[in-house]
Design a protein around this motif. Structure first.
Motif, PDB file in Angstrom:
ATOM      1  N   VAL A  48       0.831  -1.199   0.000  1.00 36.88           N
ATOM      2  CA  VAL A  48       0.000   0.000   0.000  1.00 36.88           C
ATOM      3  C   VAL A  48       0.870   1.255   0.000  1.00 36.88           C
ATOM      4  O   VAL A  48       0.599   2.210  -0.743  1.00 36.88           O
ATOM      5  N   LEU A  49       1.919   1.275   0.815  1.00 41.56           N
ATOM      6  CA  LEU A  49       2.830   2.419   0.853  1.00 41.56           C
ATOM      7  C   LEU A  49       3.443   2.672  -0.516  1.00 41.56           C
ATOM      8  O   LEU A  49       3.517   3.819  -0.991  1.00 41.56           O
ATOM      9  N   LYS A  50       3.868   1.613  -1.166  1.00 40.91           N
ATOM     10  CA  LYS A  50       4.475   1.733  -2.504  1.00 40.91           C
ATOM     11  C   LYS A  50       3.461   2.276  -3.506  1.00 40.91           C
ATOM     12  O   LYS A  50       3.770   3.176  -4.300  1.00 40.91           O
ATOM     13  N   ALA A  51       2.234   1.745  -3.464  1.00 43.46           N
ATOM     14  CA  ALA A  51       1.211   2.163  -4.424  1.00 43.46           C
ATOM     15  C   ALA A  51       0.811   3.621  -4.225  1.00 43.46           C
ATOM     16  O   ALA A  51       0.651   4.370  -5.185  1.00 43.46           O
ATOM     17  N   GLY A  58      -4.092  12.126  -7.704  1.00 39.36           N
ATOM     18  CA  GLY A  58      -5.375  12.001  -8.394  1.00 39.36           C
ATOM     19  C   GLY A  58      -5.735  10.562  -8.711  1.00 39.36           C
ATOM     20  O   GLY A  58      -6.914  10.193  -8.748  1.00 39.36           O
ATOM     21  N   GLU A  59      -4.702   9.720  -8.942  1.00 38.28           N
ATOM     22  CA  GLU A  59      -4.956   8.306  -9.189  1.00 38.28           C
ATOM     23  C   GLU A  59      -5.214   7.557  -7.892  1.00 38.28           C
ATOM     24  O   GLU A  59      -6.018   6.631  -7.841  1.00 38.28           O
ATOM     25  N   VAL A  60      -4.512   7.960  -6.848  1.00 43.90           N
ATOM     26  CA  VAL A  60      -4.677   7.270  -5.570  1.00 43.90           C
ATOM     27  C   VAL A  60      -6.092   7.456  -5.039  1.00 43.90           C
ATOM     28  O   VAL A  60      -6.689   6.528  -4.489  1.00 43.90           O
ATOM     29  N   PHE A  61      -6.632   8.677  -5.198  1.00 42.82           N
ATOM     30  CA  PHE A  61      -7.999   8.931  -4.743  1.00 42.82           C
ATOM     31  C   PHE A  61      -8.903   9.181  -5.944  1.00 42.82           C
ATOM     32  O   PHE A  61      -9.447  10.269  -6.117  1.00 42.82           O
ATOM     33  N   ASN A  62      -9.049   8.164  -6.764  1.00 39.59           N
ATOM     34  CA  ASN A  62      -9.926   8.209  -7.918  1.00 39.59           C
ATOM     35  C   ASN A  62     -11.380   8.188  -7.442  1.00 39.59           C
ATOM     36  O   ASN A  62     -11.847   7.199  -6.875  1.00 39.59           O
ATOM     37  N   TRP A  63     -12.096   9.289  -7.669  1.00 37.48           N
ATOM     38  CA  TRP A  63     -13.434   9.407  -7.083  1.00 37.48           C
ATOM     39  C   TRP A  63     -14.429   8.418  -7.685  1.00 37.48           C
ATOM     40  O   TRP A  63     -15.344   7.944  -6.995  1.00 37.48           O
ATOM     41  N   GLN A  64     -14.261   8.085  -8.979  1.00 38.44           N
ATOM     42  CA  GLN A  64     -15.183   7.105  -9.571  1.00 38.44           C
ATOM     43  C   GLN A  64     -15.039   5.737  -8.898  1.00 38.44           C
ATOM     44  O   GLN A  64     -16.033   5.071  -8.614  1.00 38.44           O
ATOM     45  N   TYR A  65     -13.786   5.343  -8.655  1.00 40.55           N
ATOM     46  CA  TYR A  65     -13.564   4.042  -8.020  1.00 40.55           C
ATOM     47  C   TYR A  65     -14.123   4.038  -6.603  1.00 40.55           C
ATOM     48  O   TYR A  65     -14.825   3.104  -6.196  1.00 40.55           O
ATOM     49  N   LEU A  66     -13.797   5.079  -5.837  1.00 42.56           N
ATOM     50  CA  LEU A  66     -14.289   5.141  -4.457  1.00 42.56           C
ATOM     51  C   LEU A  66     -15.816   5.151  -4.413  1.00 42.56           C
ATOM     52  O   LEU A  66     -16.430   4.508  -3.555  1.00 42.56           O
ATOM     53  N   ALA A 174       0.415   2.860   6.842  1.00 41.66           N
ATOM     54  CA  ALA A 174       1.104   2.919   5.546  1.00 41.66           C
ATOM     55  C   ALA A 174       0.480   3.980   4.649  1.00 41.66           C
ATOM     56  O   ALA A 174       1.191   4.726   3.957  1.00 41.66           O
ATOM     57  N   MET A 175      -0.847   4.070   4.652  1.00 45.55           N
ATOM     58  CA  MET A 175      -1.509   5.098   3.856  1.00 45.55           C
ATOM     59  C   MET A 175      -1.179   6.488   4.386  1.00 45.55           C
ATOM     60  O   MET A 175      -0.977   7.439   3.626  1.00 45.55           O
ATOM     61  N   ALA A 176      -1.123   6.622   5.718  1.00 46.99           N
ATOM     62  CA  ALA A 176      -0.819   7.922   6.331  1.00 46.99           C
ATOM     63  C   ALA A 176       0.595   8.388   5.985  1.00 46.99           C
ATOM     64  O   ALA A 176       0.857   9.590   5.915  1.00 46.99           O
ATOM     65  N   ILE A 177       1.513   7.455   5.791  1.00 49.78           N
ATOM     66  CA  ILE A 177       2.872   7.814   5.383  1.00 49.78           C
ATOM     67  C   ILE A 177       2.935   8.093   3.877  1.00 49.78           C
ATOM     68  O   ILE A 177       3.582   9.037   3.425  1.00 49.78           O
ATOM     69  N   GLY A 178       2.231   7.272   3.109  1.00 50.47           N
ATOM     70  CA  GLY A 178       2.312   7.395   1.661  1.00 50.47           C
ATOM     71  C   GLY A 178       1.628   8.625   1.098  1.00 50.47           C
ATOM     72  O   GLY A 178       2.109   9.210   0.116  1.00 50.47           O
ATOM     73  N   LEU A 179       0.519   9.071   1.705  1.00 48.97           N
ATOM     74  CA  LEU A 179      -0.222  10.209   1.164  1.00 48.97           C
ATOM     75  C   LEU A 179       0.582  11.512   1.174  1.00 48.97           C
ATOM     76  O   LEU A 179       0.615  12.210   0.152  1.00 48.97           O
ATOM     77  N   PRO A 180       1.246  11.849   2.287  1.00 53.63           N
ATOM     78  CA  PRO A 180       2.075  13.067   2.232  1.00 53.63           C
ATOM     79  C   PRO A 180       3.191  12.978   1.192  1.00 53.63           C
ATOM     80  O   PRO A 180       3.520  13.973   0.537  1.00 53.63           O
ATOM     81  N   GLU A 185       5.123  14.942  -3.793  1.00 49.83           N
ATOM     82  CA  GLU A 185       5.872  14.350  -4.904  1.00 49.83           C
ATOM     83  C   GLU A 185       7.289  13.964  -4.477  1.00 49.83           C
ATOM     84  O   GLU A 185       8.278  14.228  -5.181  1.00 49.83           O
ATOM     85  N   LEU A 186       7.376  13.354  -3.303  1.00 53.43           N
ATOM     86  CA  LEU A 186       8.647  12.881  -2.774  1.00 53.43           C
ATOM     87  C   LEU A 186       8.749  11.374  -2.938  1.00 53.43           C
ATOM     88  O   LEU A 186       7.746  10.683  -3.098  1.00 53.43           O
ATOM     89  N   ARG A 187       9.950  10.855  -2.877  1.00 45.70           N
ATOM     90  CA  ARG A 187      10.186   9.422  -2.952  1.00 45.70           C
ATOM     91  C   ARG A 187      10.983   8.973  -1.734  1.00 45.70           C
ATOM     92  O   ARG A 187      11.764   9.746  -1.173  1.00 45.70           O
TER      93      ARG A 187
END
Length: 311
Positions: A48-51, A58-66, A174-180, A185-187
């Motif tokens: 999940v962190l990687k994704a 915008g892809e991570v929180f795709n409103w149509q999918y949600l 993992a999501m809380a770390i990955g979202l920021p 736009e950091l890696r």
């Protein structure tokens, strides 16, 4: 047909290897639980962190999918709750757990490997979005209703305990770390990124092996009507509901639509019997898990005939 079998057969072979290993005494129930803990606490959170961190926000929180996956799951949950209460005359607590089995997929252990083999990188985005729907909507709703049915604790105390559980969840962390990271736009630095990638790669095969080991010892005795209703809701109604809502939305990415339907077609989460234990329905939950997992080989293989990309 051969293309479909090339996707489903390795998945169910891995499940079968886990089952046969447990049956043959090569691994114990405690070892299966230990491997499951590795998947839940390390491998899937790394995935999940990687994704989340490596894709545009915008892809991570795709409103149509949600919208499609969330409303589809919620619709099936409400239908399952209503059917259990009115048709089978079940109390609220056991009805809520039955509805949970119909509306909550095993996205990490079964859904992700299937979608990854079918659609590639889209699977990781779908998994991250499913974590939002399942952990912030369906599971808390089911547990809150089940607790209300037992009349133990106020709604506020139930909500407080649910929030505490979510805050400790490695997947949510993992999501809380990955979202920021995605927003800025950091890696991740090279070494942590490599560790995350290695853990993420191990998630799918290990998860399937654990599912097989967990199924050994479960029985389908005397509960055919109850577990049949749960299995029908999970394997048939859930993917149909998600597909229907996707079809009503504009500008839907076909790959994400296929991912959502495939995730919805997976059996219920592997800890389903554990969640049902508190409410005295762990035997029924375990039997439903066994039936649904076995039957999913047929239903998922059939569904892949419609959504799998052409060779």
């Amino acid at each position: 047909m051969l293309q479909i079998l090339s996707i489903t057969t390795p998945i169910f072979i891995l499940i079968g290897l886990g089952f046969l290993s447990a049956r043959g005494g090569l691994i114990s129930r405690e070892q299966v639980r230990g491997m499951g803990a590795v998947v839940i606490n390390f491998a899937l959170p790394a995935l999940v962190l990687k994704a989340v961190s490596e894709n545009p926000i915008g892809e991570v929180f795709n409103w149509q999918y949600l919208t499609a996956y969330g409303l589809g799951s919620l619709t099936v949950f409400c239908l399952g709750l209503l059917a259990s209460r009115t048709l089978r005359r079940e109390p609220l607590d056991s009805s809520a757990i039955a509805a949970l089995g119909m509306a909550n997929s095993n996205s990490g252990f079964v859904g992700y490997p299937i979608v990854a083999m079918t659609l590639g990188a889209t699977a990781a985005i779908g998994l991250a979005l499913n974590m939002v729907v399942e952990n912030l909507l369906i599971i808390p709703l089911a547990l809150a209703l089940a607790e209300a049915g037992r009349q133990e604790g106020s709604a506020l105390s139930v909500a407080r305990e649910t929030l505490k559980r979510l805050a400790r969840s490695p997947l949510i962390i993992a999501m809380a770390i990955g979202l920021p990271l995605a927003l800025l736009e950091l890696r991740l630095p090279a070494v942590p990124a490599r560790v995350v990638e290695m853990l993420a790669t191990a998630s799918a095969p290990l998860a399937l092996f654990v599912i097989g080991g967990s199924l050994y010892g479960l029985r389908l005795s005397g509960m055919q009507g109850e577990i049949g209703m749960i299995a029908f809701g999970k394997l048939i109604l859930h993917p149909l509901a998600v597909l229907l809502i996707f079809s009503l939305l504009p500008d839907v990415d076909p790959a994400l639509m296929a991912a959502g339907v495939l995730f919805a077609s997976a059996p219920m989460l592997s800890i389903y019997p554990i969640l049902g234990q508190r409410f005295g329905v762990d035997g029924r939950c375990a039997a439903a898990l066994l039936l649904t997992t076995v039957a999913s080989f047929v239903t998922i293989s059939t569904l892949l005939g419609f959504v799998a990309p052409s060779p």
